[in-house]
Structure formats: structure tokens, C-alpha cells
Design a protein around this motif. Structure first.
Motif, PDB file in Angstrom:
ATOM      1  N   ASP B 439      66.478  69.534  52.006  1.00  0.00           N
ATOM      2  CA  ASP B 439      67.902  69.726  51.681  1.00  0.00           C
ATOM      3  C   ASP B 439      68.372  71.124  52.081  1.00  0.00           C
ATOM      4  O   ASP B 439      69.495  71.304  52.546  1.00  0.00           O
ATOM      5  N   LEU B 440      67.499  72.106  51.873  1.00  0.00           N
ATOM      6  CA  LEU B 440      67.863  73.479  52.243  1.00  0.00           C
ATOM      7  C   LEU B 440      67.894  73.661  53.756  1.00  0.00           C
ATOM      8  O   LEU B 440      68.454  74.633  54.266  1.00  0.00           O
ATOM      9  N   GLY B 441      67.215  72.742  54.467  1.00  0.00           N
ATOM     10  CA  GLY B 441      67.132  72.860  55.922  1.00  0.00           C
ATOM     11  C   GLY B 441      66.229  74.003  56.359  1.00  0.00           C
ATOM     12  O   GLY B 441      66.383  74.559  57.446  1.00  0.00           O
ATOM     13  N   LEU B 442      65.246  74.358  55.524  1.00  0.00           N
ATOM     14  CA  LEU B 442      64.393  75.512  55.832  1.00  0.00           C
ATOM     15  C   LEU B 442      63.015  75.142  56.381  1.00  0.00           C
ATOM     16  O   LEU B 442      62.256  76.011  56.796  1.00  0.00           O
ATOM     17  N   GLU B 443      62.681  73.851  56.366  1.00  0.00           N
ATOM     18  CA  GLU B 443      61.304  73.479  56.693  1.00  0.00           C
ATOM     19  C   GLU B 443      60.878  73.923  58.095  1.00  0.00           C
ATOM     20  O   GLU B 443      59.812  74.512  58.270  1.00  0.00           O
ATOM     21  N   GLN B 444      61.735  73.653  59.089  1.00  0.00           N
ATOM     22  CA  GLN B 444      61.392  74.033  60.464  1.00  0.00           C
ATOM     23  C   GLN B 444      61.304  75.546  60.591  1.00  0.00           C
ATOM     24  O   GLN B 444      60.424  76.070  61.261  1.00  0.00           O
ATOM     25  N   GLU B 445      62.229  76.229  59.938  1.00  0.00           N
ATOM     26  CA  GLU B 445      62.257  77.681  60.042  1.00  0.00           C
ATOM     27  C   GLU B 445      61.001  78.297  59.431  1.00  0.00           C
ATOM     28  O   GLU B 445      60.438  79.264  59.949  1.00  0.00           O
ATOM     29  N   ILE B 446      60.535  77.732  58.332  1.00  0.00           N
ATOM     30  CA  ILE B 446      59.328  78.259  57.672  1.00  0.00           C
ATOM     31  C   ILE B 446      58.108  78.004  58.545  1.00  0.00           C
ATOM     32  O   ILE B 446      57.213  78.842  58.628  1.00  0.00           O
ATOM     33  N   GLY B 447      58.069  76.876  59.221  1.00  0.00           N
ATOM     34  CA  GLY B 447      56.991  76.614  60.173  1.00  0.00           C
ATOM     35  C   GLY B 447      55.681  76.224  59.512  1.00  0.00           C
ATOM     36  O   GLY B 447      55.660  75.679  58.410  1.00  0.00           O
ATOM     37  N   ALA B 448      54.560  76.532  60.190  1.00  0.00           N
ATOM     38  CA  ALA B 448      53.235  76.060  59.766  1.00  0.00           C
ATOM     39  C   ALA B 448      52.908  76.537  58.356  1.00  0.00           C
ATOM     40  O   ALA B 448      52.956  77.727  58.059  1.00  0.00           O
ATOM     41  N   LEU B 449      52.571  75.581  57.505  1.00  0.00           N
ATOM     42  CA  LEU B 449      52.285  75.930  56.110  1.00  0.00           C
ATOM     43  C   LEU B 449      51.501  74.789  55.470  1.00  0.00           C
ATOM     44  O   LEU B 449      51.826  73.623  55.642  1.00  0.00           O
ATOM     45  N   LYS B 450      50.457  75.161  54.727  1.00  0.00           N
ATOM     46  CA  LYS B 450      49.669  74.149  54.020  1.00  0.00           C
ATOM     47  C   LYS B 450      49.845  74.339  52.520  1.00  0.00           C
ATOM     48  O   LYS B 450      49.370  75.324  51.955  1.00  0.00           O
ATOM     49  N   ILE B 451      50.528  73.380  51.908  1.00  0.00           N
ATOM     50  CA  ILE B 451      50.644  73.369  50.454  1.00  0.00           C
ATOM     51  C   ILE B 451      49.743  72.248  49.940  1.00  0.00           C
ATOM     52  O   ILE B 451      49.789  71.135  50.464  1.00  0.00           O
ATOM     53  N   LYS B 452      48.908  72.569  48.966  1.00  0.00           N
ATOM     54  CA  LYS B 452      47.977  71.562  48.435  1.00  0.00           C
ATOM     55  C   LYS B 452      48.028  71.578  46.909  1.00  0.00           C
ATOM     56  O   LYS B 452      47.957  72.642  46.301  1.00  0.00           O
ATOM     57  N   ILE B 453      48.140  70.385  46.341  1.00  0.00           N
ATOM     58  CA  ILE B 453      48.385  70.273  44.896  1.00  0.00           C
ATOM     59  C   ILE B 453      47.320  69.408  44.219  1.00  0.00           C
ATOM     60  O   ILE B 453      47.050  68.289  44.651  1.00  0.00           O
ATOM     61  N   SER B 454      46.714  69.951  43.179  1.00  0.00           N
ATOM     62  CA  SER B 454      45.769  69.184  42.364  1.00  0.00           C
ATOM     63  C   SER B 454      46.308  69.064  40.952  1.00  0.00           C
ATOM     64  O   SER B 454      46.893  70.009  40.426  1.00  0.00           O
ATOM     65  N   GLY B 455      46.036  67.908  40.336  1.00  0.00           N
ATOM     66  CA  GLY B 455      46.486  67.688  38.966  1.00  0.00           C
ATOM     67  C   GLY B 455      45.439  68.024  37.926  1.00  0.00           C
ATOM     68  O   GLY B 455      45.636  67.756  36.742  1.00  0.00           O
ATOM     69  N   CYS B 456      44.322  68.603  38.365  1.00  0.00           N
ATOM     70  CA  CYS B 456      43.343  69.116  37.405  1.00  0.00           C
ATOM     71  C   CYS B 456      42.366  70.019  38.142  1.00  0.00           C
ATOM     72  O   CYS B 456      42.366  70.113  39.362  1.00  0.00           O
ATOM     73  N   ILE B 457      41.511  70.646  37.373  1.00  0.00           N
ATOM     74  CA  ILE B 457      40.566  71.637  37.877  1.00  0.00           C
ATOM     75  C   ILE B 457      39.570  71.052  38.896  1.00  0.00           C
ATOM     76  O   ILE B 457      38.972  71.764  39.688  1.00  0.00           O
ATOM     77  N   ASN B 458      39.413  69.712  38.911  1.00  0.00           N
ATOM     78  CA  ASN B 458      38.447  69.115  39.842  1.00  0.00           C
ATOM     79  C   ASN B 458      38.886  69.225  41.303  1.00  0.00           C
ATOM     80  O   ASN B 458      38.094  69.017  42.208  1.00  0.00           O
ATOM     81  N   ALA B 459      40.148  69.528  41.528  1.00  0.00           N
ATOM     82  CA  ALA B 459      40.622  69.959  42.848  1.00  0.00           C
ATOM     83  C   ALA B 459      40.550  68.903  43.954  1.00  0.00           C
ATOM     84  O   ALA B 459      40.333  69.236  45.109  1.00  0.00           O
ATOM     85  N   CYS B 460      40.752  67.625  43.612  1.00  0.00           N
ATOM     86  CA  CYS B 460      40.811  66.596  44.657  1.00  0.00           C
ATOM     87  C   CYS B 460      41.936  66.911  45.648  1.00  0.00           C
ATOM     88  O   CYS B 460      41.886  66.489  46.796  1.00  0.00           O
ATOM     89  N   GLY B 461      42.959  67.621  45.194  1.00  0.00           N
ATOM     90  CA  GLY B 461      44.069  67.985  46.085  1.00  0.00           C
ATOM     91  C   GLY B 461      43.823  69.267  46.856  1.00  0.00           C
ATOM     92  O   GLY B 461      44.735  69.781  47.510  1.00  0.00           O
TER      93      GLY B 461
END
Lengths: 103, 556
Positions: B439-461
Motif C-alpha cells: 500500500d505504501l508502494g515502498l517494496e521495490q524501493e526497499i529492494g532485497a530483504l529477508k524477513i522471517k517470522i517464527s511463532g515460537c522459540i523453535n524457529a521453524c520460520g
């Protein structure tokens, strides 16, 4: 001093579908949290949990979950238990799907 | 692609029949849950928050179009019409009924698939570079070796009750797309001085409660020695690994507590013993596997007019520039098909999408599809000339999102929407981040980025190795999210650092926006990626962006 007992419901997963179920006052299992028997006495809660766990051909993994009285019956307290009453947040699957079907 | 031998077929059918009988005995009450649980887990069947979940192995992330169609059918017939692809290149069905699972397993066996050893303290599905056999930077396709490891580890009598689960990842390329340094054993193909391919063997990596980057236990191992050497490592671990404390039972702790030197010495001694027993057997079996693993015959060609098509179509241009990776054969490309349309659940594909992918694989990619640990699907061998047609077909299925490697290409575990172990939700955070920045239209401008999300300490994400890692926790009955920065999943593997207190559910997206606006303001040029800027500047300015109030307090 031991911590004061807070009200609980007995909950488990149904053996065949895995759906979340709650123990009712009639010792049957309901899919709805509002139908659950709210246990305010610690000793009774322990007995009901033992009885529930013994129904091993019906349910899996029975445990006591915190709950409080509400206008339509017991309500969950912890967010995990709230999610268990309805299903995942990314699709209307699980219990919330069944609710839709009834509407 | 590997084709099952008679032995494989008989083994899988026997296990399917055995499990059908076990399910029958559980339902008729002959087996208690305590008796049944280890049996169902050996066959990949979990009981999750709202339902059972069947985890199916996709060995080294490779699927034939026929297999993908079967997964689509299974999802439709016995589940809710979709499947979830995971960070271990498996697929999970979230809603099976216990009574249907034996039929699902039979349907899997029909297409040479199974759910064996996708749970339990055994050697799990072997994961591989999802570009294997297609990547331009590859020494050799590592998948015949991965198949050798699959056969060796399946039902291995010595390794059915290890101290804890055991994960092996393999790559044949220079760029590490298989996160080999975060596996119990990571295998990176290297060459000796004569150019003969062998493996650098990494041991003791892992995420979870105690994240550790793996260490090199052997810098060069000839291919013929691989199985006895792996067996030596796992047997030393089987003896040394701690069984007194589940949280200290993974091999990373064994290596950490005993030291890599002691581990190496014990492994080498054991290897000498085991090697004699193998006496060339693995070479023989490998030759047979290679024979069953025909490589597609691709001949170099031009771009087939792709440059002109790109010039005329901005969406195609963006897709090709973002989602297509150079192939080892000129004139071909590797297409990453994103399962991360903005607002979608990372890793989910509907039965229709799976069938569409299977059709595209047959028409344009040698009948092959890959599953990446980043929860996308890959068409590994597409002629550049066919990209406009492939793009148009993907678009019709909602599969043409041009975001591979960008902000919204997020890894997210199922979290508390499905998982019993989870302490908070992951999926809605991923969905929210993707839509917010779109929505902000910032994704292309920000470029290469790895966001990774886990829902607990076991870190499957895999949050520890995200440039931005997000870990969902339960803080006094409320969802709370810890942010780590500076992680890296590649050959330069690094564990991200926690930068401050956690954020409430509603605060996560604004916090990430502050962080990324700080990056945009601080970078030297658009060519400097987030992780490069972070390495240059350190955590300071990013911490200040995340915690503006704290900085004011500190300054006061």
C-alpha cells in the motif's frame, strides 16, 4: 501460600476429527465453549479431568483451561484458548466455518 | 527425476498397510493415545490446535508434475482444497480426519511419496538447494547424493531413536540456498585440487532455542566416503547426545559441549570402522540412483525475443527481473513462483494452483517443480522464449507476484493459527507486513530483504537468519514480538541479534516501517541493500528507529 484456584473448563480434541471439544455438565462433549461446564472447585476439576481423560476412545489430550463466566456461558481467557474456540485467522476454517454454515 | 525401485515401492506400501492397521486399532480402542502417538508421529501425523495435520516429505524439494497433481487431489478430497509448503520443503495438510489418513497415505504411495520420518527423533527429510540441477553456479546436481542419503536414512535401524530430530541439508552450488550452516549436518559440494567433487561437511548448526552456526568437521570428503562418514557422525551423536534434557539434545549442543576437535576425533575413528563395512557399496548404489535420475537434455539458445517482450510489458519485465534466475544452460531461466501474493498466507497453494503449476511444468519445465525452503515453488528449466506465456498463465492463477527476494517474500511458520507449540501468531504478521508495504508502494524501493517470522522459540520460520527476524512470544498472556536484526541464511550465515524489548501485536508493523524508513534515509545508494547498510552502520541507528522513545529518554 498456594495460589487460589481460578475457574476452569475441561477441553480436549475429538479423536476422529481433531476438533476442539469441551466437557459439559452432562458429561458429554460439545464443540462450543459456551456449553462447557465451568468448574469453580479445584477437587471437582481434578475429578472431571480424570474422567475426561479416561474417555480415550472419544478424545485426545484433555486438560484444564482457565475460563470465566459470561452472558452466554463460559468464556476463554488466554488468547490461545480464544483461537481454539474459532479456528485460524487466515481462513474462515474450523469452528468459524461451521458458524457460517448455520447463519 | 528419481523413479522408485521395486524395493522403495514395496517398503512404502508395507508401511502404508501397517499404519492403516494402527489407525484402525486406535479407532476401535485397542490402542491408547499414549501407544498410538509415537506410531502416528513416525508417519508424519500430528494433532494440532484445531485438527490433525499430515506432513508429507518432498525429498530434496523435487516434485514431478504427476506428484503435484496427486497432492492437489489429496487436498481437495480429504482436506480443504489447499496445502501448506514448509521451510523444510515438506507439504502439510491442515485438516485431515484420522479415519481418512490411511487413504491419503495410499494416494501418496501411488505417486511414490510418503510421510515417513517427517516427525520423531529420526533423520528427517533431506533438504537441498531448490535450484539444484539448474543453477549456473553449481558444481554438480546434489540430488542423486540426497537420494542416496534418503535411502540410507529411511528406516535405518540404528537411527530410529536418536536423542532428538536430525536434519541434513545439501547444496552443490557456491551460493548457499539450502541454509547448510543451520542444519545438524550441512553438506556443501567442493572440489579437490584435481577438480573432483566432494563435500565440505558442516556439523552442529541449528536454530531454535539455542541458535548456532555449524562448524566444519571435514573440509573435503570424497563422495564415496559420504555414507560411512555420515553414519559415523550420527552414531557418535547417538552415543554422546544428551537424553536427560530435551533442550540440550540436538547435535549442536553435543558439538558445543564437547568441542569440534573431540567430535572430529571420535567421528574419524568411527569412520575408519564403518568405512570397511561399506566397501564401495554406496558407489554402486549411487551409480544406480544416477541412472534413475536422468538429467533433462537442454541445448543452449538465444532469448527468443524476451528482451522485446519485456520492453513492451512492464509487468512481465518486473516479473522476469525479480523472479527469474540465470540457468546453467544459456537461453533458459529458473522461475520462482511466489506463494506470497500480498496478503496471502506464505507457502499456501490451492489445488487449482497446484494443478496449474503441474500443467506449466509439463509444458515448459521438463515436468519438474521444486519447493523452496523459502516456501515458494520453482519451475527449474524454462526457455526464456516461453517466459511471456508462462507469466500470462501464472497471472491467471494469482501466481505471478513479482516479489522473489523482496520484503513480502516472507518466511512464516504456521504459528498459533495452527501449531500447538506456538506462543503467538505468525501468519497475520506476514500478511499485514506484505499488504502494508504494498500500500505504501515502498517494496521495490526497499529492494532485497529477508524477513522471517517464527511463532515460537523453535524457529521453524528461521527468524534467527532473517535480515529482520520476528519471534512471536507469549508475555503474560499477550502476544509479543521480539525483533532481531542482521541474520543471514547464506554462505555468510549469521545469527541476528535482539535489539531491544518486544512489541505488541499492533506495534510490529509500525516498528518495521520506522526501521525501513531509517534504512532508506541512511543507505549510501539504492544499490546498498538493507543487510549491507546494517553491516556498515551496526545496530545503533536501527535500534534508534525501533525505539524512538527510549533514545529520547537516554538523551535526557
Amino acid at each position: 501460600m498456594a495460589r487460589a484456584f481460578t475457574p476452569k473448563v475441561v477441553t480436549a480434541n475429538a479423536l476422529l476429527e481433531g476438533d476442539v471439544v469441551y466437557l459439559t455438565a452432562r458429561r458429554t462433549w460439545s464443540r462450543s465453549h459456551a456449553d462447557a461446564l465451568l468448574l469453580t472447585d479445584e477437587a471437582e476439576a481434578a475429578v472431571r479431568l480424570l474422567e475426561a481423560s479416561a474417555q480415550r476412545d472419544r478424545v485426545v489430550g484433555a486438560y484444564l483451561a482457565d475460563a470465566r463466566p459470561g452472558p452466554n456461558g463460559p468464556e476463554p481467557i488466554h488468547f490461545r484458548e480464544v483461537f481454539r474456540t474459532r479456528g485460524p485467522s487466515n481462513y474462515r476454517h474450523g469452528k468459524q466455518e461451521a458458524t457460517l454454515a448455520h447463519v | 527425476m528419481y523413479d522408485y525401485s521395486d524395493f522403495d515401492e514395496a517398503f512404502v506400501r508395507r508401511r502404508a498397510a501397517e499404519f492403516r492397521a494402527q489407525v484402525g486399532r486406535r479407532i476401535d480402542g485397542s490402542l491408547t493415545e499414549d501407544e498410538f502417538r509415537p506410531l502416528r508421529l513416525m508417519n508424519g501425523l500430528y494433532l494440532q490446535l484445531h485438527a490433525y495435520m499430515l506432513r508429507v516429505a518432498i525429498p530434496y524439494g523435487t516434485l514431478s508434475s504427476r506428484q503435484l497433481r496427486a497432492l492437489a487431489t489429496i487436498a481437495e478430497r480429504w482436506d480443504k482444497g489447499y496445502g501448506h509448503f514448509t521451510t523444510r520443503q515438506n507439504i502439510q495438510f491442515n485438516w485431515p480426519r484420522l479415519i481418512d489418513v490411511p487413504d491419503m497415505i495410499d494416494a501418496l504411495a501411488d505417486v511414490h511419496m510418503h510421510a515417513i520420518q517427517t516427525s520423531g527423533n529420526t533423520i528427517r527429510n533431506v533438504t537441498a538447494d531448490h535450484f539444484a540441477g539448474a543453477a549456473a553456479d553449481e558444481i554438480e546436481d546434489p540430488r542423486p547424493i540426497a537420494e542416496l542419503i534418503r535411502q540410507w536414512s529411511s528406516d535405518h535401524p540404528e537411527f530410529q531413536f536418536l536423542p532428538r530430530k536430525f536434519k541434513i541439508g545439501i547444496t552443490g552450488a557456491t551460493a548457499d540456498r539450502a541454509v547448510t550452516r543451520a542444519h545438524d549436518i550441512g553438506l556443501r559440494m567442493v572440489q579437490d585440487q584435481a577438480g573432483t567433487p566432494g563435500f565440505e561437511v558442516i556439523v552442529g548448526g541449528g536454530l531454535g532455542r539455542t541458535p548456532l552456526v555449524g562448524q566444519v568437521i571435514r573440509s573435503y570428503l570424497p563422495k564415496d566416503d559420504l555414507l560411512p562418514y555420515l553414519e559415523a557422525i550420527v552414531s557418535v551423536y547417538n552415543l554422546w547426545g544428551r537424553r536427560d534434557n530435551k533442550f540440550k539434545a540436538r547435535i549442536k549442543i553435543t558439538v558445543f559441549e564437547n568441542g569440534i576437535e573431540a567430535m572430529r576425533e571420535a567421528v574419524e575413528a568411527e569412520f575408519e570402522q564403518r568405512r570397511r563395512k561399506f566397501a564401495g557399496v554406496s558407489a554402486e548404489v549411487l551409480a544406480d540412483i544416477e541412472h534413475r535420475f536422468p538429467q533433462p537434455a537442454l541445448s543452449p539458445q538465444g532469448d527468443g525475443g524476451l528482451a522485446a517482450a519485456k520492453a513492451a510489458d512492464a509487468a512481465l519485465r518486473s516479473f522476469v527481473d525479480t523472479n527469474v534466475t540465470p540457468h546453467r544452460v544459456p537461453g533458459y531461466g529458473i522461475v520462482t513462483v511466489s506463494l506470497k501474493a500480498h496478503g496471502a498466507t506464505p507457502g499456501d497453494a490451492t489445488s487449482d494452483q497446484m494443478r496449474a503449476m503441474a500443467d506449466l511444468a509439463d509444458e515448459f519445465s521438463q515436468g519438474e517443480v521444486r519447493v523452496s525452503h523459502e516456501q515458494n515453488l520453482i519451475l527449474p528449466h524454462v526457455r526464456l522464449a516461453d517466459l511471456p506465456a508462462v507469466h500470462a498463465r501464472l497471472k491467471a492463477q494469482g501466481l505471478a507476484t513479482a516479489n522473489a527476494g523482496l520484503l513480502s517474500d516472507i518466511i512464516a511458520c504456521p504459528g498459533m493459527d495452527y501449531c500447538t507449540l506456538a506462543t503467538a501468531r505468525s501468519i497475520p504478521i506476514a500478511q499485514g507486513l506484505a499488504t502494508h508495504f504494498a500500500d505504501l508502494g515502498l517494496e521495490q524501493e526497499i529492494g532485497a530483504l529477508k524477513i522471517k517470522i517464527s511463532g515460537c522459540i523453535n524457529a521453524c520460520g528461521h527468524h534467527h537468519v532473517g535480515h529482520i527476524g520476528i519471534l512471536g512470544l507469549d508475555r503474560a498472556g499477550v502476544e509479543n514480538y521480539q525483533i532481531t536484526l542482521g541474520g543471514d541464511a547464506t554462505e555468510n550465515a549469521a545469527i541476528g541479534d535482539k535489539v531491544g524489548p518486544g512489541f505488541a501485536y499492533d506495534e510490529v508493523i509500525p516498528a518495521i516501517e520506522r526501521l525501513l524508513r531509517a534504512y532508506l534515509a541512511l543507505r549510501l545508494s539504492p544499490a546498498e541493500t538493507f543487510i549491507e547498510a546494517f553491516r556498515r552502520l551496526g545496530a545503533g541507528p536501527f535500534r534508534a528507529a525501533l525505539y524512538p522513545d527510549q533514545v529520547e529518554t537516554d538523551a535526557a
